[in-house]
Each structure stands twice: as structure tokens, then as C-alpha cells.
Design a protein around this motif. Structure first.
Motif, PDB file in Angstrom:
ATOM      1  N   PRO A 202       0.816  -1.211   0.000  1.00  0.00           N
ATOM      2  CA  PRO A 202       0.000   0.000   0.000  1.00  0.00           C
ATOM      3  C   PRO A 202       0.850   1.262   0.000  1.00  0.00           C
ATOM      4  CG  PRO A 202      -0.015  -1.003   2.182  1.00  0.00           C
ATOM      5  CD  PRO A 202       0.747  -1.935   1.285  1.00  0.00           C
TER       6      PRO A 202
ATOM      7  N   GLY B 257      -2.024   7.579   1.609  1.00  0.00           N
ATOM      8  CA  GLY B 257      -3.253   8.146   1.079  1.00  0.00           C
ATOM      9  C   GLY B 257      -4.149   7.131   0.401  1.00  0.00           C
ATOM     10  N   GLY B 258      -4.008   5.879   0.773  1.00  0.00           N
ATOM     11  CA  GLY B 258      -4.925   4.869   0.244  1.00  0.00           C
ATOM     12  C   GLY B 258      -4.516   4.284  -1.090  1.00  0.00           C
TER      13      GLY B 258
ATOM     14  N   GLY C 185      -9.575   6.785  -6.461  1.00  0.00           N
ATOM     15  CA  GLY C 185      -9.890   6.948  -5.038  1.00  0.00           C
ATOM     16  C   GLY C 185      -8.949   6.168  -4.138  1.00  0.00           C
ATOM     17  N   ALA C 186      -9.502   5.632  -3.054  1.00  0.00           N
ATOM     18  CA  ALA C 186      -8.691   4.885  -2.081  1.00  0.00           C
ATOM     19  C   ALA C 186      -8.539   3.458  -2.598  1.00  0.00           C
ATOM     20  CB  ALA C 186      -9.352   4.910  -0.707  1.00  0.00           C
TER      21      ALA C 186
ATOM     22  N   TYR D  51      -6.449   1.071  -2.371  1.00  0.00           N
ATOM     23  CA  TYR D  51      -6.087  -0.053  -1.500  1.00  0.00           C
ATOM     24  C   TYR D  51      -7.338  -0.660  -0.862  1.00  0.00           C
ATOM     25  CZ  TYR D  51      -4.072  -2.698   2.370  1.00  0.00           C
ATOM     26  OH  TYR D  51      -3.753  -3.690   3.259  1.00  0.00           O
ATOM     27  N   ARG D  52      -8.239   0.209  -0.396  1.00  0.00           N
ATOM     28  CA  ARG D  52      -9.482  -0.282   0.196  1.00  0.00           C
ATOM     29  C   ARG D  52     -10.331  -0.993  -0.866  1.00  0.00           C
ATOM     30  NH1 ARG D  52     -13.644   4.071   2.540  1.00  0.00           N
ATOM     31  NH2 ARG D  52     -13.477   4.658   0.369  1.00  0.00           N
TER      32      ARG D  52
END
Lengths: 212, 212
Positions: free
Chosen positions: A119, A122-123, A141-142, A144-145
């Protein structure tokens, strides 16, 4: 292992525009790409650049370039769809990981699991390895999530490697401090930046300023 | 190994004042300290809190507290002067490393070398181990750079561990994203923040916003 390094050729690193001219941003971006390619080669892998348009890769003209002018996610997903599987892992390593070392990349490449993430701050998903035929990316966007959710939907338990070096991508002015303090001394990126910028600690906050 | 966790008791985490009330900053800071102490204990070490004034450590009232109202560097240096040596390593771990896990701390504690650093973002020294009687700290400014110079002056070659978890200290609003995405699910810090804040990705930039 197939190692793919996505690279946006035109107008790179726009978030550094307050500090660097367009020519400097291009040179910095090429230097980071060259350092990442060197680190990948140093662990015995042969990287491919996944570029948004034709260009001459820095340093070594023998690096294969695959051109795909689509956004990052579909371009990477096309590679995954063609290649990734239990016996044919695909690694995707961002071109701006200026602190990446062979050791940090080895830890990622050697980690067990169908999907392994490094990761980013900032995601972000700064690098990953997929050995699963159906894992696909969504970098908006994020990521990793989102990538963890994509794994969950596939019934896959992802692995995460803990690396400051792989977790540091160079996008914003504050990231230049990281290069000046932590990038390997013989790298092109550090050379390029150390010629132009110095670390400042004026008011207790650490930053960079252009050398006189 | 003697493991020391420095902790500023009064008015902690002032850089979060735009997001959190004074009471929330104190609660968050205590939660992070508790999580760090738990992670240290989970690797079999008994931490001591090095506090700026008397207070009740969170969670476990049996944690020893050493009080030193001086700034961070002299307070830590007093411990090093009393204790650090080849047969009596001292580890100093910042109290705001909300992503620290037993695995990440083990990698630091087990790394060989007279002085071992876990650098933090922005030039910080988020944790270190000293086995050298004469190593001293200077936390002002880009302390990682200064600490390397101090080693050089001692003729010591420092070791650096590569850990995103130890490299992430929680100071500024952007750091809350890191906790929400990466802190262990059963930690007090993540619980505290997830009750109050959510990750946002509105314009492509990742941030946090207070829950309704």
C-alpha cells in the motif's frame, strides 16, 4: 514473473508544478522510472513499461514498451486478463517509487499469496502481485481499500507487505523530502533532485527549497 | 530490552485541532499510546512511558511511568545515558505510531547493529534501538538525517528498517486516513476514529470527514 511498470508519458507529475518546470517534471519522472526499472532488473526480473504513448525508455532502450492509451485501470487489467494466474504471476509496480530498492521489491515478489499488496500513502496501491486469474484493479480513489474489497468478492485473502520504501510514491512537494533523505545515493532521482533542491528545517517543519 | 515510549501529556496533537476538539485529541492520543504499549507487550517487552508530567496510563495502570518535564531530546538522552550499551539495548518508540504491530516492532527490535532506525515521514525518527553507549538524540528538524550524522561522528554505521507501519506517525489530518485504512481492526485508535470519521474520495483525493 511478469513485471509491469505503468508510465504516463505526457505532462507527468502535475502536482509538482509549483516547484518544477514542465521540463523538470518530465526529467524527474524519467529518472524515477529508470531507477524503478533498475531495481526490478537487480532482482533478476525483466520489466515491461506500460506506457500511455510511444516514447524512448530512459537508460536502456531494450526495455519492452507496451502502449495502451486508456486510463490506468483498464490498461493494467488488460495485462492481468492476458497473463495473471497461479503459475504466471504478474507484478505491477508504479513508476514513481523512487525509494524502491531490490530488497523491498524482493520482499513483495517473494511474499506468498494469491494477491499481495504494497500500500501507498493516502490509500494508494503502489505495487502488487497477482497470481489470481480474476483479480482486477480499480485505481480511482482509495484504491487499496477497493482492491481489498475486490479480493473479498473473489473469496481471496490478500497479503500486505510492510514497506516504507514501496509505500512512498513521489507526487507532491513534500515527497521530495523523502527522496532527498532516503533514496539510494547512486540513483538518478536523488542525483537529479539533490542538484536542484535542499532539505530545509526552518521553522521545525521539514521541506525543500531550490538551491541558489 | 528497555523500551521507552515518550508521551506528551498536555495538549497533545495540536496539528489535529482543525478536526478534533481538545478532549478528542487527548482521547485519540491516549488510544494511540495504549495501542503502542499493547504492541510492545505483545512481543514480550515491558514498556516504560516517558511522560512530561504525571498521568494515569491508559488501559493498564501497571505500566511504569518515568516523568521528565524537559523537551524530548534531553529526556530521551537521559535514559540513553543511564542505560544504553552493547548488553543493554534501549528502544525508543513514539507514542503516535498507531499502525505499529508486534511484527513491525519485532523487525526493529531484532535487527542487528549498534543503532537501528525506523524513519518516519518528513525526516522523523519514529523509533530506534541503541546498543551504543554514546548515541544521543536530536529530535528537532529532520532528525533522521541528524541522527545519521551523530552515528557518523561516533564511527557507527546505522541500520535502517523498512516499515510503512513504523514510518507512519499520526500528527496531521491526512494521517487519519492511514489509521482508518491500515490500523489493526481491534485497536483502540481505529475504533475511536472509525466512530467519528469516514474516509472520503470525493474529488479523487483521499481524506476524512466527520460522520453525521
Amino acid at each position: 514473473m511478469r513485471v509491469v511498470v505503468p508510465y504516463r508519458v505526457a505532462d507527468p507529475k502535475t502536482r509538482l508544478a509549483s516547484l518544477c518546470s514542465p521540463a523538470e517534471r518530465e526529467a524527474l519522472s524519467r529518472a524515477m522510472l529508470a531507477d524503478v526499472l533498475d531495481a526490478v532488473r537487480a532482482v533478476g526480473e525483466a520489466p515491461t513499461v506500460l506506457a500511455t504513448e510511444a516514447f524512448d525508455p530512459p537508460g536502456d532502450t531494450e526495455t519492452p514498451v507496451r502502449i495502451d492509451d486508456r486510463p490506468l485501470s483498464p490498461a493494467v487489467n488488460a495485462v492481468l486478463a492476458e497473463r495473471a494466474g497461479p503459475d504466471s504471476p504478474v507484478a505491477v509496480v508504479m513508476a514513481d517509487l523512487a525509494l524502491a530498492t531490490p530488497g523491498a521489491l524482493s520482499a513483495l515478489f517473494d511474499a506468498d499469496g494469491p494477491v499481495v499488496f504494497a500500500p501507498g500513502r493516502g490509500g494508494g496501491t503502489n505495487a502488487f502481485v497477482s497470481r489470481h486469474p480474476d483479480f482486477r484493479t480499480d485505481y480511482h480513489g482509495a484504491s487499496y481499500r477497493d482492491h481489498r474489497r475486490i479480493c473479498e468478492d473473489l473469496g481471496v485473502t490478500p497479503t500486505t507487505v510492510d514497506s516504507y520504501r514501496l509505500g512512498t510514491d513521489v507526487d507532491a512537494p513534500a515527497d521530495l523530502v523523502e527522496v532527498l533523505l532516503h533514496a539510494t545515493a547512486d540513483g538518478r532521482t536523488r542525483d537529479f533532485l539533490a542538484d536542484r533542491f535542499a532539505v530545509t528545517t526552518g521553522d521545525g517543519r521539514v521541506g525543500v527549497e531550490r538551491r541558489e
